[in-house]
Design a protein around this motif. Structure first.
Motif, PDB file in Angstrom:
ATOM      1  N   GLY A  67      -6.661   6.457  -0.114  1.00 43.73           N
ATOM      2  CA  GLY A  67      -7.578   5.468  -0.669  1.00 43.73           C
ATOM      3  C   GLY A  67      -6.864   4.188  -1.068  1.00 43.73           C
ATOM      4  N   CYS A  68      -7.630   3.094  -1.052  1.00 44.18           N
ATOM      5  CA  CYS A  68      -7.084   1.784  -1.444  1.00 44.18           C
ATOM      6  C   CYS A  68      -7.820   1.212  -2.649  1.00 44.18           C
ATOM      7  CB  CYS A  68      -7.194   0.802  -0.279  1.00 44.18           C
ATOM      8  SG  CYS A  68      -6.209   1.211   1.163  1.00 44.18           S
ATOM      9  N   ASN A  69      -8.528   2.067  -3.395  1.00 43.06           N
ATOM     10  CA  ASN A  69      -9.381   1.551  -4.464  1.00 43.06           C
ATOM     11  C   ASN A  69      -8.588   1.005  -5.648  1.00 43.06           C
ATOM     12  OD1 ASN A  69      -9.116   4.636  -4.504  1.00 43.06           O
ATOM     13  ND2 ASN A  69      -9.568   4.201  -6.646  1.00 43.06           N
ATOM     14  N   HIS A  70      -7.277   1.227  -5.693  1.00 41.80           N
ATOM     15  CA  HIS A  70      -6.443   0.678  -6.763  1.00 41.80           C
ATOM     16  C   HIS A  70      -5.915  -0.720  -6.419  1.00 41.80           C
ATOM     17  CE1 HIS A  70      -4.049   2.724  -3.817  1.00 41.80           C
ATOM     18  NE2 HIS A  70      -2.934   2.239  -4.281  1.00 41.80           N
ATOM     19  N   ILE A  71      -6.303  -1.216  -5.257  1.00 39.63           N
ATOM     20  CA  ILE A  71      -5.887  -2.548  -4.814  1.00 39.63           C
ATOM     21  C   ILE A  71      -7.118  -3.305  -4.331  1.00 39.63           C
ATOM     22  CG2 ILE A  71      -4.375  -3.854  -3.249  1.00 39.63           C
ATOM     23  CD1 ILE A  71      -2.709  -1.339  -2.872  1.00 39.63           C
ATOM     24  N   ASP A  72      -7.278  -4.547  -4.763  1.00 39.45           N
ATOM     25  CA  ASP A  72      -8.337  -5.399  -4.228  1.00 39.45           C
ATOM     26  C   ASP A  72      -7.849  -5.918  -2.878  1.00 39.45           C
ATOM     27  OD1 ASP A  72     -10.125  -7.421  -3.549  1.00 39.45           O
ATOM     28  OD2 ASP A  72     -10.428  -8.042  -5.633  1.00 39.45           O
ATOM     29  N   VAL A  73      -8.232  -5.205  -1.828  1.00 39.11           N
ATOM     30  CA  VAL A  73      -7.700  -5.491  -0.496  1.00 39.11           C
ATOM     31  C   VAL A  73      -8.098  -6.897  -0.030  1.00 39.11           C
ATOM     32  CG1 VAL A  73      -7.745  -4.745   1.919  1.00 39.11           C
ATOM     33  CG2 VAL A  73      -7.626  -3.052   0.096  1.00 39.11           C
ATOM     34  N   ASP A  74      -9.334  -7.301  -0.327  1.00 40.13           N
ATOM     35  CA  ASP A  74      -9.784  -8.629   0.095  1.00 40.13           C
ATOM     36  C   ASP A  74      -8.990  -9.732  -0.606  1.00 40.13           C
ATOM     37  OD1 ASP A  74     -11.685  -7.563   1.816  1.00 40.13           O
ATOM     38  OD2 ASP A  74     -13.235  -7.517   0.267  1.00 40.13           O
ATOM     39  N   PHE A  75      -8.722  -9.538  -1.907  1.00 42.83           N
ATOM     40  CA  PHE A  75      -7.936 -10.542  -2.623  1.00 42.83           C
ATOM     41  C   PHE A  75      -6.516 -10.583  -2.078  1.00 42.83           C
ATOM     42  CE2 PHE A  75      -5.155 -12.108  -5.960  1.00 42.83           C
ATOM     43  CZ  PHE A  75      -5.802 -13.271  -6.340  1.00 42.83           C
ATOM     44  N   ALA A  76      -5.955  -9.407  -1.801  1.00 42.52           N
ATOM     45  CA  ALA A  76      -4.605  -9.365  -1.228  1.00 42.52           C
ATOM     46  C   ALA A  76      -4.562 -10.149   0.076  1.00 42.52           C
ATOM     47  CB  ALA A  76      -4.175  -7.913  -1.000  1.00 42.52           C
ATOM     48  N   GLN A  77      -5.568  -9.954   0.906  1.00 42.17           N
ATOM     49  CA  GLN A  77      -5.621 -10.678   2.178  1.00 42.17           C
ATOM     50  C   GLN A  77      -5.697 -12.185   1.941  1.00 42.17           C
ATOM     51  OE1 GLN A  77      -5.459  -8.868   4.995  1.00 42.17           O
ATOM     52  NE2 GLN A  77      -5.470 -10.618   6.384  1.00 42.17           N
ATOM     53  N   SER A  78      -6.425 -12.580   0.888  1.00 41.80           N
ATOM     54  CA  SER A  78      -6.583 -14.015   0.617  1.00 41.80           C
ATOM     55  C   SER A  78      -5.283 -14.684   0.200  1.00 41.80           C
ATOM     56  CB  SER A  78      -7.652 -14.226  -0.471  1.00 41.80           C
ATOM     57  OG  SER A  78      -7.152 -13.893  -1.768  1.00 41.80           O
ATOM     58  N   VAL A  79      -4.329 -13.893  -0.330  1.00 46.21           N
ATOM     59  CA  VAL A  79      -3.027 -14.472  -0.711  1.00 46.21           C
ATOM     60  C   VAL A  79      -1.949 -14.112   0.312  1.00 46.21           C
ATOM     61  CG1 VAL A  79      -3.571 -14.569  -3.167  1.00 46.21           C
ATOM     62  CG2 VAL A  79      -2.473 -12.512  -2.240  1.00 46.21           C
ATOM     63  N   GLY A  80      -2.387 -13.662   1.487  1.00 48.27           N
ATOM     64  CA  GLY A  80      -1.452 -13.457   2.583  1.00 48.27           C
ATOM     65  C   GLY A  80      -0.767 -12.112   2.625  1.00 48.27           C
ATOM     66  N   ILE A  81      -1.360 -11.108   1.964  1.00 51.37           N
ATOM     67  CA  ILE A  81      -0.756  -9.781   1.955  1.00 51.37           C
ATOM     68  C   ILE A  81      -1.691  -8.790   2.644  1.00 51.37           C
ATOM     69  CG2 ILE A  81       0.071  -7.859   0.537  1.00 51.37           C
ATOM     70  CD1 ILE A  81       0.799  -9.862  -1.618  1.00 51.37           C
ATOM     71  N   SER A  82      -1.170  -8.100   3.642  1.00 48.63           N
ATOM     72  CA  SER A  82      -1.922  -7.049   4.317  1.00 48.63           C
ATOM     73  C   SER A  82      -1.676  -5.721   3.600  1.00 48.63           C
ATOM     74  CB  SER A  82      -1.470  -6.952   5.775  1.00 48.63           C
ATOM     75  OG  SER A  82      -2.183  -5.953   6.463  1.00 48.63           O
ATOM     76  N   VAL A  83      -2.719  -4.913   3.490  1.00 43.46           N
ATOM     77  CA  VAL A  83      -2.631  -3.620   2.808  1.00 43.46           C
ATOM     78  C   VAL A  83      -3.011  -2.519   3.795  1.00 43.46           C
ATOM     79  CG1 VAL A  83      -3.504  -2.184   0.920  1.00 43.46           C
ATOM     80  CG2 VAL A  83      -3.228  -4.657   0.593  1.00 43.46           C
ATOM     81  N   GLU A  84      -2.236  -1.453   3.794  1.00 40.15           N
ATOM     82  CA  GLU A  84      -2.549  -0.323   4.660  1.00 40.15           C
ATOM     83  C   GLU A  84      -2.255   0.979   3.928  1.00 40.15           C
ATOM     84  OE1 GLU A  84      -1.817   1.047   9.315  1.00 40.15           O
ATOM     85  OE2 GLU A  84      -0.455  -0.376   8.353  1.00 40.15           O
ATOM     86  N   ASN A  85      -3.103   1.978   4.170  1.00 41.46           N
ATOM     87  CA  ASN A  85      -2.866   3.283   3.572  1.00 41.46           C
ATOM     88  C   ASN A  85      -2.033   4.149   4.501  1.00 41.46           C
ATOM     89  OD1 ASN A  85      -4.761   3.785   5.551  1.00 41.46           O
ATOM     90  ND2 ASN A  85      -6.187   4.866   4.240  1.00 41.46           N
ATOM     91  N   VAL A  86      -1.767   5.384   4.101  1.00 43.99           N
ATOM     92  CA  VAL A  86      -1.024   6.306   4.952  1.00 43.99           C
ATOM     93  C   VAL A  86      -1.900   7.498   5.305  1.00 43.99           C
ATOM     94  CG1 VAL A  86       1.264   5.685   4.092  1.00 43.99           C
ATOM     95  CG2 VAL A  86       0.007   7.545   2.998  1.00 43.99           C
ATOM     96  N   VAL A  87      -1.612   8.066   6.429  1.00 43.35           N
ATOM     97  CA  VAL A  87      -2.259   9.297   6.850  1.00 43.35           C
ATOM     98  C   VAL A  87      -1.317  10.447   6.534  1.00 43.35           C
ATOM     99  CG1 VAL A  87      -3.105  10.612   8.818  1.00 43.35           C
ATOM    100  CG2 VAL A  87      -3.555   8.157   8.682  1.00 43.35           C
ATOM    101  N   TYR A  88      -1.842  11.467   5.871  1.00 42.67           N
ATOM    102  CA  TYR A  88      -1.038  12.662   5.648  1.00 42.67           C
ATOM    103  C   TYR A  88      -1.901  13.888   5.927  1.00 42.67           C
ATOM    104  CZ  TYR A  88      -3.297  12.494   1.003  1.00 42.67           C
ATOM    105  OH  TYR A  88      -4.203  12.420  -0.016  1.00 42.67           O
TER     106      TYR A  88
END
Length: 332
Positions: free
Chosen positions: A81-102
């Motif tokens: 899950g990525c719910n602990h990160i505002d993914v859209d805001f991260a993208q707006s400041v130039g940071i890509s976010v990705e989770n892991v598969v386990y």
């Protein structure tokens, strides 16, 4: 050849051992810290485009801005899950976010364990045996083959849960915004009305926050059980507790909980717990609480570390002409 550097924030001792073991195989030099990422330790990310964070800490907008200013362009979160990160805001400041598969088997196995413990009154039985009261429980257990199980969310984990349930001979119904398997999909309202057990495996986002709210809990079958190994906020805890206390629901087994941050993963044996909801739940004989541990197996941990390294390596090797990839939020 110069090794790629990444910073691993919020790294437990068991994870650190694996990162140190695996990273050299990928040509990666990890900087490892047990401290969660914060504005106070941003300097650990200096000179690195990729960092890794855990799911245990909320990543605020100010932290994301500081990471961007430090030239971090990619965050691999060691979670589905990525719910602990505002993914859209991260993208707006130039940071890509990705989770892991386990390994989905870690959570799927645990989910089945919680189901069986819930319908066999395990909490009450074990508590009584611990004080040497070996009489039969006043409430008889139930067999899964006699029950209808409703699976909400049929990604990798939900599908693995259904695969296991088929071996018990129970009737399985499913709900998902985007059906993915050959399951028996029905509308959510019908699933709640038919199911003796409802198990939650959908990602947490704005559409699924309090997916099981007061109205939907009231739709559930009398004496039904809720299992949550997804995210705490999928379930409205303030609506759940009265339904359990009144006997409207038969029980709940919760590996995740609203407000778990700062409580789960900490030692509270000699400290007061301020969460009134958690304390009320723990007093109920038909409620099992575990501290967000379903994912925590040898296999899943190795998968998480290895795929974190792979994620960062793939990002670093991405041709610059392609720019920053869009943030990825994989289904659970």
């Amino acid at each position: 050849m110069t090794k790629m550097g990444i910073t691993i924030y919020g790294c437990g001792q068991d994870e650190a051992v694996l990162f140190r073991e695996m990273a050299p195989r990928f040509g990666i030099m990890p900087t490892i810290t047990a401290a969660p990422v914060s504005e106070a330790n941003i300097e650990l990310a200096f000179g690195k485009r990729c960092i890794s964070v855990s799911h245990k800490t909320q990543i605020t907008h100010s932290i994301l801005r500081a990471l961007s200013q430090a030239s971090v362009a990619y965050i691999s979160t060691r979670s589905t899950g990525c719910n602990h990160i505002d993914v859209d805001f991260a993208q707006s400041v130039g940071i890509s976010v990705e989770n892991v598969v386990y390994s989905p088997d870690s959570v799927a196995d645990y989910t089945l364990m919680l189901m069986l413990m819930a319908v066999r009154n395990a909490k009450s039985t074990i508590s009584r045996a611990d004080i040497h009261d070996f009489r039969l429980n006043d409430v008889r257990g139930k067999e899964l083959r006699d029950m209808t199980i409703g699976v909400i969310g049929t990604g990798r984990i939900g599908a693995a849960v259904m695969n296991r349930l088929r071996g018990f001979g129970c009737h399985i119904v499913a709900y998902d915004h985007h059906p993915k398997t050959s399951a028996n999909y029905i509308p959510l309202d019908e699933l709640l009305q038919q199911s003796d057990i409802v198990t939650l495996h959908t990602p947490l986002n704005v559409d699924t926050d309090h997916l099981l709210n007061r109205q939907r809990i009231e739709q559930m079958k009398y004496s039904a059980f809720i299992i949550n190994t997804g995210r705490g906020s999928l379930l409205d805890t303030e609506a759940l507790i009265p339904a359990l206390e009144s006997g409207r629901l038969g029980g709940a087994a919760l590996d995740v909980l609203e407000g778990e941050e700062g409580i789960f993963y900490a030692d509270y044996r000699n400290k007061p717990i301020e969460s009134k909801l958690l304390l009320r739940l723990q007093k109920l004989p038909n409620v099992l609480i575990t501290p967000h541990t379903a994912y925590y197996t040898d296999h899943a941990l190795r998968d998480t570390v290895e795929n974190t390294l792979i994620n960062c390596l793939k990002f670093e090797r991405r041709p610059s002409c392609l720019g920053t990839p869009p943030s990825t939020k994989m289904v659970i």
